[in-house]
Design a protein around this motif. Structure first.
Motif, short mmCIF file in Angstrom:
data_model
loop_
_atom_site.label_atom_id
_atom_site.label_comp_id
_atom_site.label_asym_id
_atom_site.label_seq_id
_atom_site.Cartn_x
_atom_site.Cartn_y
_atom_site.Cartn_z
N ARG A 199 63.68 -24.71 8.31
CA ARG A 199 63.32 -25.82 7.64
C ARG A 199 61.73 -25.59 7.09
NH1 ARG A 199 65.50 -30.88 6.79
NH2 ARG A 199 66.68 -30.72 8.62
N LEU A 200 61.34 -25.77 5.84
CA LEU A 200 60.20 -25.45 5.68
C LEU A 200 59.37 -26.75 5.09
CD1 LEU A 200 58.29 -23.01 5.36
CD2 LEU A 200 58.95 -22.75 2.96
N SER A 227 64.16 -26.79 2.10
CA SER A 227 62.62 -27.19 1.95
C SER A 227 62.67 -28.61 1.17
CB SER A 227 61.78 -26.09 1.36
OG SER A 227 60.55 -26.44 1.14
N THR A 228 61.61 -29.45 1.23
CA THR A 228 61.59 -30.63 0.54
C THR A 228 60.26 -30.13 -0.70
OG1 THR A 228 59.47 -31.21 2.02
CG2 THR A 228 61.61 -32.09 2.25
N LEU A 229 59.94 -28.93 -0.47
CA LEU A 229 59.03 -28.36 -1.57
C LEU A 229 59.42 -27.81 -2.80
CD1 LEU A 229 56.68 -26.69 1.10
CD2 LEU A 229 56.36 -29.12 0.18
N PHE A 247 67.59 -20.45 -1.10
CA PHE A 247 66.75 -21.56 -0.84
C PHE A 247 67.37 -22.89 -1.66
CE2 PHE A 247 63.05 -24.22 -2.55
CZ PHE A 247 62.32 -23.96 -1.72
N LEU A 248 67.38 -23.73 -0.92
CA LEU A 248 68.15 -25.18 -0.89
C LEU A 248 67.16 -26.12 -0.54
CD1 LEU A 248 71.16 -24.21 1.05
CD2 LEU A 248 70.99 -23.92 -1.27
N LEU A 249 66.90 -26.94 -1.64
CA LEU A 249 66.15 -28.45 -1.40
C LEU A 249 66.73 -29.31 -0.25
CD1 LEU A 249 65.36 -28.93 -5.00
CD2 LEU A 249 63.79 -27.96 -3.40
N GLN A 250 65.69 -29.94 0.28
CA GLN A 250 66.25 -30.97 1.32
C GLN A 250 66.79 -32.39 0.62
OE1 GLN A 250 66.73 -30.57 4.65
NE2 GLN A 250 67.03 -32.75 4.94
N PRO A 251 67.82 -32.75 1.14
CA PRO A 251 68.77 -32.43 2.03
C PRO A 251 69.63 -31.22 1.44
CG PRO A 251 69.34 -34.56 1.22
CD PRO A 251 67.94 -34.29 0.51
#
Length: 314
Positions: A199-200, A227-229, A247-251
């Motif tokens: 988690r970034l 990541s949330t970024l 690379f997956l965006l949170q959630p």
């Protein structure tokens, strides 16, 4: 007798860009160039293409779509995305769907572009030659879990992501949770880790730097970043300097995370059993801070990890 030149295919909707690329690579490779994405894909169907360099923003078909098609038709072809518009959605798709080797921005630096394409071509020529002698083996999905006790490390302060990963993977896969980077590095020292899920939350933090350094020490370990970024600069660095696998965006959507985990485990099994494929995961020289600025706790962990890497080679 001169050695055969690699075949490099350039795809861009601007003729002036193609003319510049032809001039830049004259004598260095056999160049194919087209403004048509569909023509490019057809060429890959018809003949060996060692490297494809595609622009992203084209009217007929986006570069990510082109590279995704090429990956299906000719997996040994090295894929490079060349664009002047670093849209986060396009860069994310390039990682998750096209599995690109490098992302290069316009206006490019001639020396960097030549070096990147030539390095990619050397890898591809080796793989094409190997494939002509013996078909590259692709492990069936269950092989990633059957041949070894696959291990996944989840770096997540809260632990919720680790719980989700456990739910999504078969029980044969060992999922370890690390609440901080030091703990994750300790697990990497002690175990053969197939996949690290991280988690970034900071573009300039220790985790992003660690993922870049890790690839040079454990090239067969695949990284999935959550990541949330929405930061295209961050992701480009992770591609070029860390060869992140997904690379997956949170959630993260459950199905996308599940598919990414399964694909990473399958790829790790290939890399573990076919070491020649590790060339495809070479990274650029990382711009991460020197050890002089690293906290003592992490410096000790990295030292242990480097020592373990040397022992593996020996």
């Amino acid at each position: 007798m001169n050695a055969p030149l690699p075949c490099v295919l350039f795809v861009d909707d601007e003729e002036r860009i193609l003319r510049s690329l032809r001039m830049l690579f004259r004598g260095r490779c056999e160049t194919l160039a087209t403004t048509s994405a569909r023509e490019a894909i057809e060429w890959v169907r018809q003949r060996p293409v060692h490297v494809i360099v595609s622009d992203q923003r084209m009217p007929e078909m986006g570069g990510v779509e082109v590279l995704r098609e090429v990956a299906t038709i000719s997996p040994a072809t090295m894929r490079i995305l060349l664009t002047g518009y670093a849209d986060i959605d396009a860069v994310t798709a390039a990682v998750n769907e096209g599995e690109i080797y490098r992302f290069i921005e316009k206006p490019w630096l001639a020396r960097q572009l030549i070096a990147t394409v030539e390095q990619a071509a050397r890898v591809a020529m080796h793989d094409f030659a190997a494939a002509s002698r013996e078909q590259i083996r692709v492990a069936p999905p269950e092989a990633a879990f059957a041949s070894v006790a696959a291990r996944v490390v989840v770096l997540d302060e809260e632990g919720a992501l680790a719980a989700q990963v456990r739910e999504l993977l078969p029980g044969a896969v060992q999922v370890e949770h690390a609440s901080d980077l030091e703990g994750a590095l300790d697990l990497l020292v002690d175990h053969d880790v197939a996949v690290i899920v991280a988690r970034l939350s900071s573009a300039d933090g220790e985790v992003a730097d660690a993922l870049k350094q890790l690839k040079t020490l454990r090239p067969a370990t695949l990284a999935i970043v959550v990541s949330t970024l929405r930061d295209s600069r961050l992701l480009i660095g992770l591609i070029n300097e860390g060869q992140v696998f997904r690379f997956l965006l949170q959630p993260p959507p459950r199905e996308l995370l599940r598919r990414g985990l399964i694909a990473a485990l399958e790829r790790h099994e290939q890399l573990r059993t076919q070491s020649n494929l590790l060339r495809r995961h070479a990274v650029e020289v990382s711009s991460v801070p020197s050890s002089a600025t690293m906290p003592g706790r992490l410096l000790r962990a990295w030292r242990r990890l480097r020592e373990a890497a040397v022992m593996r080679i020996a």
